[in-house]
Design a protein around this motif. Structure first.
Motif, PDB file in Angstrom:
ATOM      1  N   CYS A  74       0.803  -1.085   0.031  1.00 31.85           N
ATOM      2  CA  CYS A  74      -0.055   0.049  -0.048  1.00 31.85           C
ATOM      3  C   CYS A  74       0.811   1.039   0.157  1.00 31.85           C
ATOM      4  O   CYS A  74       0.510   2.104  -0.672  1.00 31.85           O
ATOM      5  N   HIS A  75       1.840   1.348   0.897  1.00 37.84           N
ATOM      6  CA  HIS A  75       2.837   2.451   0.921  1.00 37.84           C
ATOM      7  C   HIS A  75       3.608   2.681  -0.330  1.00 37.84           C
ATOM      8  O   HIS A  75       3.637   3.682  -0.973  1.00 37.84           O
ATOM      9  N   VAL A  76       3.844   1.589  -1.009  1.00 36.65           N
ATOM     10  CA  VAL A  76       4.880   1.634  -2.162  1.00 36.65           C
ATOM     11  C   VAL A  76       3.905   2.318  -3.138  1.00 36.65           C
ATOM     12  O   VAL A  76       4.408   3.174  -4.036  1.00 36.65           O
ATOM     13  N   LYS A  84      -1.538   8.840   0.747  1.00 35.84           N
ATOM     14  CA  LYS A  84      -2.503   9.008   1.626  1.00 35.84           C
ATOM     15  C   LYS A  84      -2.324   7.807   2.613  1.00 35.84           C
ATOM     16  O   LYS A  84      -2.703   8.062   3.925  1.00 35.84           O
ATOM     17  N   ASP A  85      -1.985   6.532   2.418  1.00 32.11           N
ATOM     18  CA  ASP A  85      -1.546   5.677   3.345  1.00 32.11           C
ATOM     19  C   ASP A  85      -2.917   5.113   4.163  1.00 32.11           C
ATOM     20  O   ASP A  85      -3.256   5.264   5.272  1.00 32.11           O
ATOM     21  N   ARG A  86      -3.829   4.680   3.350  1.00 32.91           N
ATOM     22  CA  ARG A  86      -5.008   4.194   3.829  1.00 32.91           C
ATOM     23  C   ARG A  86      -5.141   2.726   3.209  1.00 32.91           C
ATOM     24  O   ARG A  86      -5.528   2.531   2.264  1.00 32.91           O
ATOM     25  N   HIS A  87      -4.965   1.741   4.277  1.00 30.46           N
ATOM     26  CA  HIS A  87      -5.119   0.174   3.685  1.00 30.46           C
ATOM     27  C   HIS A  87      -6.384  -0.044   3.292  1.00 30.46           C
ATOM     28  O   HIS A  87      -7.267   0.201   3.922  1.00 30.46           O
ATOM     29  N   GLU A  88      -6.495  -1.044   2.513  1.00 29.03           N
ATOM     30  CA  GLU A  88      -7.791  -1.585   2.281  1.00 29.03           C
ATOM     31  C   GLU A  88      -7.536  -3.110   2.056  1.00 29.03           C
ATOM     32  O   GLU A  88      -6.631  -3.700   2.030  1.00 29.03           O
TER      33      GLU A  88
HETATM   34 ZN    ZN Z   1       0.158   2.189   6.411  1.00 24.38          ZN
END
Ligand code: ZN
Ligand code: FE
Ligand code: FE
Length: 277
Positions: free
Chosen positions: A178-180, A223-227
Protein backbone atom coordinates in the motif's frame (compact mmCIF):
# COMPACT_ATOMS: atom_id res chain seq x y z
CA UNK A 1 6.33 -22.52 1.41
CA UNK A 2 4.10 -19.48 1.80
CA UNK A 3 4.60 -17.83 5.17
CA UNK A 4 1.59 -15.66 5.72
CA UNK A 5 -0.17 -14.07 8.67
CA UNK A 6 -1.53 -10.81 10.00
CA UNK A 7 -1.21 -8.36 12.85
CA UNK A 8 -2.26 -9.95 16.15
CA UNK A 9 -2.81 -8.46 19.58
CA UNK A 10 0.05 -9.18 21.97
CA UNK A 11 -2.10 -8.51 25.05
CA UNK A 12 -2.45 -12.22 25.95
CA UNK A 13 1.14 -13.17 25.24
CA UNK A 14 3.16 -15.06 22.66
CA UNK A 15 1.55 -18.50 23.01
CA UNK A 16 -1.91 -17.04 22.46
CA UNK A 17 -0.70 -15.30 19.29
CA UNK A 18 0.79 -18.61 18.12
CA UNK A 19 -2.47 -20.47 18.79
CA UNK A 20 -4.50 -17.75 17.11
CA UNK A 21 -2.23 -17.83 14.05
CA UNK A 22 -2.55 -21.62 13.72
CA UNK A 23 -6.34 -21.36 14.09
CA UNK A 24 -6.57 -18.97 11.17
CA UNK A 25 -4.26 -20.82 8.79
CA UNK A 26 -1.30 -18.50 9.39
CA UNK A 27 2.31 -19.54 9.92
CA UNK A 28 3.77 -16.16 10.83
CA UNK A 29 2.36 -12.98 12.36
CA UNK A 30 3.10 -9.41 13.34
CA UNK A 31 2.60 -7.78 16.73
CA UNK A 32 3.45 -4.53 18.46
CA UNK A 33 6.38 -4.86 20.83
CA UNK A 34 4.58 -2.41 23.13
CA UNK A 35 1.41 -0.32 23.00
CA UNK A 36 1.53 1.16 19.47
CA UNK A 37 0.79 4.67 20.77
CA UNK A 38 2.26 4.43 24.24
CA UNK A 39 5.46 3.92 26.11
CA UNK A 40 6.65 0.95 28.08
CA UNK A 41 7.13 -2.69 27.09
CA UNK A 42 5.87 -5.57 29.22
CA UNK A 43 8.55 -7.98 30.33
CA UNK A 44 8.44 -11.38 28.69
CA UNK A 45 7.08 -14.36 30.62
CA UNK A 46 9.49 -17.24 29.94
CA UNK A 47 6.87 -19.99 30.30
CA UNK A 48 4.73 -18.21 27.74
CA UNK A 49 7.71 -17.76 25.40
CA UNK A 50 8.55 -21.47 25.73
CA UNK A 51 5.00 -22.47 24.83
CA UNK A 52 5.09 -20.18 21.84
CA UNK A 53 8.40 -21.60 20.59
CA UNK A 54 6.92 -25.11 20.73
CA UNK A 55 3.92 -24.05 18.67
CA UNK A 56 6.14 -22.28 16.13
CA UNK A 57 8.36 -25.34 15.77
CA UNK A 58 5.49 -27.79 15.48
CA UNK A 59 3.72 -25.72 12.82
CA UNK A 60 6.84 -24.70 10.92
CA UNK A 61 6.38 -20.97 11.40
CA UNK A 62 8.32 -18.52 9.27
CA UNK A 63 10.01 -15.47 10.72
CA UNK A 64 7.87 -13.12 12.79
CA UNK A 65 7.71 -9.44 11.93
CA UNK A 66 7.42 -7.41 15.14
CA UNK A 67 6.40 -3.78 14.72
CA UNK A 68 7.86 -0.82 16.62
CA UNK A 69 5.38 1.61 18.24
CA UNK A 70 4.06 4.47 16.09
CA UNK A 71 5.26 6.97 18.69
CA UNK A 72 8.83 6.15 17.74
CA UNK A 73 10.24 8.98 15.62
CA UNK A 74 13.99 8.47 15.21
CA UNK A 75 14.34 11.76 13.31
CA UNK A 76 12.25 14.06 15.48
CA UNK A 77 13.59 17.61 15.97
CA UNK A 78 12.94 17.10 19.69
CA UNK A 79 15.85 15.50 21.48
CA UNK A 80 13.61 13.88 24.10
CA UNK A 81 11.58 12.16 21.40
CA UNK A 82 14.75 10.91 19.73
CA UNK A 83 16.02 9.61 23.07
CA UNK A 84 12.76 7.71 23.68
CA UNK A 85 13.06 6.30 20.18
CA UNK A 86 16.58 4.97 20.80
CA UNK A 87 15.73 3.56 24.22
CA UNK A 88 12.56 1.90 22.98
CA UNK A 89 14.31 0.33 20.01
CA UNK A 90 17.22 -0.90 22.13
CA UNK A 91 14.82 -2.42 24.70
CA UNK A 92 12.65 -3.98 22.01
CA UNK A 93 15.65 -5.58 20.31
CA UNK A 94 16.72 -7.02 23.65
CA UNK A 95 13.25 -8.39 24.23
CA UNK A 96 13.22 -9.88 20.73
CA UNK A 97 16.05 -12.20 21.81
CA UNK A 98 13.47 -14.25 23.75
CA UNK A 99 12.21 -15.26 20.30
CA UNK A 100 15.50 -15.17 18.40
CA UNK A 101 16.14 -14.83 14.65
CA UNK A 102 13.07 -12.79 13.77
CA UNK A 103 12.42 -9.35 12.31
CA UNK A 104 11.73 -5.99 13.92
CA UNK A 105 10.12 -3.44 11.63
CA UNK A 106 9.99 0.33 12.16
CA UNK A 107 8.89 3.49 10.37
CA UNK A 108 11.92 5.65 9.57
CA UNK A 109 10.05 8.69 10.91
CA UNK A 110 8.98 12.21 10.02
CA UNK A 111 11.51 15.00 9.65
CA UNK A 112 8.93 17.80 10.16
CA UNK A 113 10.56 20.85 8.53
CA UNK A 114 14.13 19.77 9.22
CA UNK A 115 14.59 18.48 5.70
CA UNK A 116 15.22 15.00 4.38
CA UNK A 117 19.00 15.08 4.81
CA UNK A 118 18.84 15.92 8.54
CA UNK A 119 16.18 13.24 9.01
CA UNK A 120 18.19 10.57 7.22
CA UNK A 121 21.22 11.35 9.34
CA UNK A 122 19.26 11.08 12.64
CA UNK A 123 17.80 7.72 11.60
CA UNK A 124 21.21 6.32 10.62
CA UNK A 125 22.66 7.60 13.91
CA UNK A 126 19.97 5.81 15.89
CA UNK A 127 20.65 2.55 14.07
CA UNK A 128 24.38 2.90 14.61
CA UNK A 129 23.81 3.50 18.29
CA UNK A 130 21.36 0.66 18.82
CA UNK A 131 22.32 -2.24 16.53
CA UNK A 132 24.87 -4.71 17.89
CA UNK A 133 26.88 -7.52 16.33
CA UNK A 134 25.40 -9.94 18.90
CA UNK A 135 21.69 -9.47 18.21
CA UNK A 136 19.98 -12.20 16.16
CA UNK A 137 17.12 -9.89 15.17
CA UNK A 138 17.25 -8.15 11.82
CA UNK A 139 15.81 -4.63 11.89
CA UNK A 140 13.66 -3.63 8.92
CA UNK A 141 13.03 -0.16 7.56
CA UNK A 142 9.48 0.07 6.23
CA UNK A 143 8.84 1.68 2.84
CA UNK A 144 6.48 4.60 3.49
CA UNK A 145 3.59 6.26 1.61
CA UNK A 146 5.15 9.72 1.82
CA UNK A 147 2.40 11.27 3.94
CA UNK A 148 3.49 14.63 5.35
CA UNK A 149 7.23 14.64 5.98
CA UNK A 150 7.65 10.86 6.19
CA UNK A 151 11.11 9.63 5.31
CA UNK A 152 11.23 6.46 3.25
CA UNK A 153 8.88 7.79 0.56
CA UNK A 154 11.19 6.43 -2.13
CA UNK A 155 13.83 3.73 -2.43
CA UNK A 156 16.61 6.33 -2.58
CA UNK A 157 15.81 7.60 0.93
CA UNK A 158 15.74 4.08 2.39
CA UNK A 159 18.98 3.23 0.57
CA UNK A 160 20.63 6.41 1.81
CA UNK A 161 19.85 5.53 5.44
CA UNK A 162 21.06 1.95 5.00
CA UNK A 163 24.35 3.00 3.45
CA UNK A 164 25.24 4.95 6.58
CA UNK A 165 24.72 2.00 8.95
CA UNK A 166 27.62 -0.09 10.16
CA UNK A 167 25.91 -3.42 10.92
CA UNK A 168 24.61 -4.12 7.40
CA UNK A 169 23.88 -7.76 8.24
CA UNK A 170 21.34 -6.65 10.88
CA UNK A 171 19.44 -4.42 8.47
CA UNK A 172 16.76 -5.04 5.83
CA UNK A 173 13.59 -3.63 4.29
CA UNK A 174 9.90 -4.33 4.82
CA UNK A 175 8.11 -3.73 1.51
CA UNK A 176 4.61 -2.40 2.21
CA UNK A 177 2.53 -2.70 -0.98
CA UNK A 178 0.00 0.00 0.00
CA UNK A 179 2.76 2.41 0.94
CA UNK A 180 4.87 1.74 -2.17
CA UNK A 181 1.80 2.23 -4.39
CA UNK A 182 0.69 5.38 -2.57
CA UNK A 183 4.21 6.77 -2.81
CA UNK A 184 4.02 6.54 -6.60
CA UNK A 185 5.44 3.17 -7.68
CA UNK A 186 3.10 1.45 -10.12
CA UNK A 187 3.22 -2.14 -8.89
CA UNK A 188 0.08 -2.91 -10.91
CA UNK A 189 1.30 -2.09 -14.43
CA UNK A 190 5.05 -2.13 -13.91
CA UNK A 191 6.01 -4.53 -11.12
CA UNK A 192 9.10 -5.68 -13.04
CA UNK A 193 10.28 -2.11 -13.42
CA UNK A 194 9.63 -1.23 -9.76
CA UNK A 195 11.54 -4.27 -8.49
CA UNK A 196 14.39 -3.66 -10.94
CA UNK A 197 14.58 -0.11 -9.65
CA UNK A 198 14.62 -1.36 -6.05
CA UNK A 199 17.35 -3.82 -6.97
CA UNK A 200 19.52 -1.11 -8.50
CA UNK A 201 19.15 1.28 -5.56
CA UNK A 202 19.10 -1.07 -2.55
CA UNK A 203 19.36 -4.68 -3.73
CA UNK A 204 16.31 -6.92 -3.98
CA UNK A 205 17.72 -9.38 -1.42
CA UNK A 206 17.41 -6.69 1.25
CA UNK A 207 13.61 -7.11 1.18
CA UNK A 208 13.05 -9.42 4.15
CA UNK A 209 9.30 -9.05 4.70
CA UNK A 210 6.19 -7.84 2.89
CA UNK A 211 3.23 -5.95 4.30
CA UNK A 212 0.56 -7.07 1.86
CA UNK A 213 -2.19 -4.45 1.71
CA UNK A 214 -4.52 -3.11 -0.91
CA UNK A 215 -4.94 0.68 -1.04
CA UNK A 216 -8.05 2.87 -0.92
CA UNK A 217 -6.33 5.47 -3.09
CA UNK A 218 -4.64 5.81 -6.49
CA UNK A 219 -0.92 5.39 -7.12
CA UNK A 220 0.99 8.47 -5.98
CA UNK A 221 -1.74 9.72 -3.62
CA UNK A 222 0.56 9.72 -0.52
CA UNK A 223 -2.48 8.89 1.63
CA UNK A 224 -1.68 5.58 3.43
CA UNK A 225 -5.20 4.19 3.76
CA UNK A 226 -5.09 0.38 3.68
CA UNK A 227 -7.84 -1.64 2.04
CA UNK A 228 -8.77 -5.33 2.09
CA UNK A 229 -7.16 -7.57 -0.53
CA UNK A 230 -8.97 -7.11 -3.86
CA UNK A 231 -11.21 -4.27 -2.66
CA UNK A 232 -8.83 -1.40 -3.38
CA UNK A 233 -6.99 0.25 -6.24
CA UNK A 234 -4.14 -2.25 -6.36
CA UNK A 235 -6.41 -5.25 -6.76
CA UNK A 236 -6.11 -8.95 -6.09
CA UNK A 237 -4.31 -9.85 -9.34
CA UNK A 238 -1.35 -7.55 -8.68
CA UNK A 239 -1.08 -8.68 -5.05
CA UNK A 240 -1.18 -12.34 -6.10
CA UNK A 241 1.64 -11.66 -8.56
CA UNK A 242 3.69 -10.17 -5.74
CA UNK A 243 3.40 -13.16 -3.41
CA UNK A 244 4.37 -15.43 -6.32
CA UNK A 245 7.55 -13.56 -7.24
CA UNK A 246 10.53 -15.92 -7.04
CA UNK A 247 12.55 -13.17 -5.32
CA UNK A 248 10.10 -13.24 -2.42
CA UNK A 249 9.99 -16.97 -1.87
CA UNK A 250 10.05 -17.88 1.82
CA UNK A 251 9.81 -14.37 3.21
CA UNK A 252 7.00 -13.54 5.66
CA UNK A 253 3.91 -11.88 4.18
CA UNK A 254 1.93 -9.85 6.73
CA UNK A 255 -1.61 -8.58 6.13
CA UNK A 256 -2.44 -5.18 7.62
CA UNK A 257 -5.83 -4.92 5.98
CA UNK A 258 -8.87 -3.49 7.82
CA UNK A 259 -10.23 -6.84 9.00
CA UNK A 260 -11.37 -8.83 12.00
CA UNK A 261 -9.88 -12.28 12.63
CA UNK A 262 -12.41 -14.01 10.33
CA UNK A 263 -11.67 -11.53 7.55
CA UNK A 264 -7.94 -12.18 7.90
CA UNK A 265 -8.54 -15.95 7.84
CA UNK A 266 -10.49 -15.56 4.59
CA UNK A 267 -7.73 -13.48 3.01
CA UNK A 268 -5.09 -16.00 4.09
CA UNK A 269 -7.13 -18.82 2.58
CA UNK A 270 -7.65 -16.89 -0.65
CA UNK A 271 -3.95 -16.08 -1.01
CA UNK A 272 -2.93 -19.67 -0.26
CA UNK A 273 -5.29 -20.85 -3.00
CA UNK A 274 -3.54 -18.47 -5.39
CA UNK A 275 0.00 -19.36 -4.44
CA UNK A 276 1.91 -21.50 -6.93
CA UNK A 277 5.04 -22.31 -4.95
ZN1 ZN B 1 0.23 2.06 6.38
FE1 FE C 1 4.06 -0.06 9.59
FE1 FE D 1 2.97 -1.54 6.90
Amino acid sequence: MLYIGCHLSASKGYAEMGRQAVGMGANTFAFFTRNPRGGSAKQADMADVGKYLEIAEKHDFGKLVAHAPYTMNPCSADEKTRRFSRQAMAEDIKKMEFTPNNYYNFHPGCHVNQGVEVGIQFIAEQLNEVLTAEQTTVVLLETMAGKGSEIGRNFEEIGEIMERVEHQEKLGVCFDTCHVWDSGYDIVNNLDGVLENFDKIIGIKRIKAIHLNDSKNPCGSHKDRHECIGKGQIGADALIKIINRPEFRGIPIILETPNDIDGYAREIKFLRENYNG
